[in-house]
Design an enzyme around this catalytic site. Structure first.
Site, PDB file in Angstrom:
ATOM      1  CE1 TYR A 177      -3.966   2.247   0.558  1.00  0.00           C
ATOM      2  CE2 TYR A 177      -2.462   3.325   2.161  1.00  0.00           C
ATOM      3  CZ  TYR A 177      -3.583   3.358   1.474  1.00  0.00           C
ATOM      4  OH  TYR A 177      -4.453   4.367   1.383  1.00  0.00           O
ATOM      5  CE  LYS A 206      -3.461   4.935  -1.839  1.00  0.00           C
ATOM      6  NZ  LYS A 206      -4.454   5.650  -2.568  1.00  0.00           N
TER       7      LYS A 206
HETATM    8  N1  LIG Z   1      -9.862   6.228   4.427  1.00  0.00           N
HETATM    9  C1  LIG Z   1      -8.634   6.359   4.873  1.00  0.00           C
HETATM   10  O1  LIG Z   1      -8.618   6.890   6.014  1.00  0.00           O
HETATM   11  C2  LIG Z   1      -7.617   6.784   3.665  1.00  0.00           C
HETATM   12  C3  LIG Z   1      -6.492   7.473   4.261  1.00  0.00           C
HETATM   13  C4  LIG Z   1      -5.504   7.922   3.565  1.00  0.00           C
HETATM   14  C5  LIG Z   1      -5.677   7.761   2.223  1.00  0.00           C
HETATM   15  N2  LIG Z   1      -6.773   7.152   1.464  1.00  0.00           N
HETATM   16  C6  LIG Z   1      -7.059   6.814   0.258  1.00  0.00           C
HETATM   17  O2  LIG Z   1      -8.373   7.548  -0.337  1.00  0.00           O
HETATM   18  C7  LIG Z   1      -8.871   7.002  -1.327  1.00  0.00           C
HETATM   19  C8  LIG Z   1     -10.425   6.629  -0.756  1.00  0.00           C
HETATM   20  O3  LIG Z   1     -10.086   5.960   0.314  1.00  0.00           O
HETATM   21  P1  LIG Z   1     -11.711   5.373   0.840  1.00  0.00           P
HETATM   22  O4  LIG Z   1     -11.466   5.118   2.355  1.00  0.00           O
HETATM   23  O5  LIG Z   1     -12.774   5.989   0.313  1.00  0.00           O
HETATM   24  O6  LIG Z   1     -11.489   3.996   0.223  1.00  0.00           O
HETATM   25  P2  LIG Z   1     -12.880   2.707   0.019  1.00  0.00           P
HETATM   26  O7  LIG Z   1     -12.321   1.349   0.029  1.00  0.00           O
HETATM   27  O8  LIG Z   1     -14.036   3.084   0.972  1.00  0.00           O
HETATM   28  O9  LIG Z   1     -13.324   3.180  -1.561  1.00  0.00           O
HETATM   29  C9  LIG Z   1     -12.621   2.502  -2.651  1.00  0.00           C
HETATM   30  C10 LIG Z   1     -13.457   2.471  -4.127  1.00  0.00           C
HETATM   31  O10 LIG Z   1     -12.563   2.066  -4.929  1.00  0.00           O
HETATM   32  C11 LIG Z   1     -13.305   1.128  -5.846  1.00  0.00           C
HETATM   33  N3  LIG Z   1     -12.481   0.403  -6.506  1.00  0.00           N
HETATM   34  C12 LIG Z   1     -11.615  -0.538  -6.054  1.00  0.00           C
HETATM   35  N4  LIG Z   1     -10.694  -1.419  -7.217  1.00  0.00           N
HETATM   36  C13 LIG Z   1     -11.344  -0.613  -8.224  1.00  0.00           C
HETATM   37  C14 LIG Z   1     -11.140  -0.792  -9.885  1.00  0.00           C
HETATM   38  N5  LIG Z   1     -10.134  -1.596 -10.176  1.00  0.00           N
HETATM   39  N6  LIG Z   1     -11.733  -0.039 -10.557  1.00  0.00           N
HETATM   40  C15 LIG Z   1     -12.747   0.788 -10.039  1.00  0.00           C
HETATM   41  N7  LIG Z   1     -12.911   1.036  -8.725  1.00  0.00           N
HETATM   42  C16 LIG Z   1     -12.213   0.346  -7.738  1.00  0.00           C
HETATM   43  C17 LIG Z   1     -13.932   0.250  -4.789  1.00  0.00           C
HETATM   44  O11 LIG Z   1     -14.915  -0.495  -5.053  1.00  0.00           O
HETATM   45  C18 LIG Z   1     -14.408   1.538  -3.604  1.00  0.00           C
HETATM   46  O12 LIG Z   1     -15.856   1.886  -3.719  1.00  0.00           O
HETATM   47  C19 LIG Z   1      -8.077   5.711  -1.521  1.00  0.00           C
HETATM   48  O13 LIG Z   1      -7.140   6.151  -2.494  1.00  0.00           O
HETATM   49  C20 LIG Z   1      -7.228   5.502  -0.531  1.00  0.00           C
HETATM   50  O14 LIG Z   1      -6.143   4.653  -0.426  1.00  0.00           O
HETATM   51  C21 LIG Z   1      -7.926   6.812   2.475  1.00  0.00           C
END
Ligand SMILES: NC(=O)c1ccc[n+]([C@@H]2O[C@H](COP(=O)([O-])OP(=O)(O)OC[C@H]3O[C@@H](n4cnc5c(N)ncnc54)[C@H](O)[C@@H]3O)[C@@H](O)[C@H]2O)c1
Length: 272
Positions: free
Chosen positions: A183, A187
């Site tokens: 991960y 990133k």
């Molecule tokens: N949630 C956190 O605390 C956090 C912290 C830092 C960074 N992030 C980043 O923020 C972004 C959003 O995070 P989140 O928590 O909303 O994630 P999440 O897991 O809730 O949502 C991710 C979405 O991506 C979709 N997805 C996965 N693979 C896919 C593919 N091959 N094609 C199309 N869609 C696909 C999934 O269906 C899901 O709806 C991500 O990049 C995550 O790494 C999140």
């Protein structure tokens, strides 16, 4: 867009700089935790939102369309499949005639995401890196490439606190959670790719920025929330609606002179 050549700020309507009125914004991972807040915020600021996900993006697009009385679009796409990404762009252009913004908020959450580093399989590594990094690459190549050839646009990619600093392993003590190396590595690639593209496309008016969220609340287990509070200057997790305003800024003309930036929405996690 043309920029007013003046030193007199009274000539500027600063509020309107944040408008996304009639802009077409593609948001991947649009039905996810943060993606949902991104879609809602863009819709509230006047955009035609294109909700993209592997799940069920049509339902959210329809909901937004009814709520805001404006054309929205949901398109099921696997972001690692170039053909599907090209079909997505084609469908968006057919519906709206243009794309102004691209937000890559998809992520892979492998079921093996918490396995120890020593046991990570090559397949698991490849899947995480493929979805997170290659998916962002393909979306940027296809959609950003179109923008570069058609007057510009704004791209926002999402790396992670764990491409800025390493995870504090104490955070996961007594919990079932963790953060895999794949991960962080994927990133870090998104961060480098974004900076590369910011430079590569700057002269063609495509701005490429990043938002780094951190610890976005999603009914986490109690122990994790307590651990998080101990290590966070603000002593709490964040909420998805606290991340989305940063997106409005980066997609809108309010950030017209900002590119290659990584806007940290992490409650000061990396300042100490
Ligand atoms: N949630 C956190 O605390 C956090 C912290 C830092 C960074 N992030 C980043 O923020 C972004 C959003 O995070 P989140 O928590 O909303 O994630 P999440 O897991 O809730 O949502 C991710 C979405 O991506 C979709 N997805 C996965 N693979 C896919 C593919 N091959 N094609 C199309 N869609 C696909 C999934 O269906 C899901 O709806 C991500 O990049 C995550 O790494 C999140």
């Amino acid at each position: 867009m043309d920029h007013l050549r003046t030193t007199d700020p009274s000539k500027i309507d600063f509020r309107s700089k944040f408008e996304l009125t009639d802009k077409t914004i593609i948001i991947t991972g649009g039905t996810g935790l943060i993606g949902r807040a991104f879609c809602e915020a863009c819709a509230q600021f006047g955009a035609h939102v294109v909700v993209v996900d592997r799940g069920d993006p049509e339902a959210l697009a329809q909901e937004l369309e009814i709520r805001y009385g404006r054309k929205m679009f949901g398109y099921r796409t696997d972001v690692v499949n170039k053909k599907e990404v090209e079909q997505l762009l084609e469908a968006v252009l057919k519906t709206f005639g243009k794309v102004d913004g691209l937000v890559n908020a998809h992520q892979n959450k492998s079921h093996l995401i918490f396995e120890p580093f020593e046991q990570v399989s090559e397949d698991n590594w490849d899947t995480v890196v493929e979805v997170n990094l290659k998916g962002t690459f393909l979306m940027c190549q296809v959609v950003g490439g179109w923008m570069a050839n058609h007057g510009g646009g704004s791209i926002v990619n999402i790396p992670s606190t764990y491409s800025v600093v390493a995870p504090n392993q104490n955070l996961y003590e007594g919990t079932s959670l963790g953060c895999p190396a794949a991960y962080s590595a994927s990133k870090g690639g998104i961060d480098a790719l974004s900076r590369y593209l910011a430079s590569y496309w700057a002269s063609r008016h495509v701005r490429v920025n990043m938002i780094t969220p951190h610890g976005v609340w999603n009914n986490h287990e109690e122990r994790f929330e307590a651990n998080f509070a101990r290590f966070s200057p603000m002593r709490r997790l964040s909420y998805n609606h606290e991340v989305a305003p940063a997106l409005v800024y980066l997609l809108s003309d309010a950030s017209s002179y900002v590119t290659g930036d990584n806007l940290l929405v992490e409650g000061g996690w990396t300042v100490w």
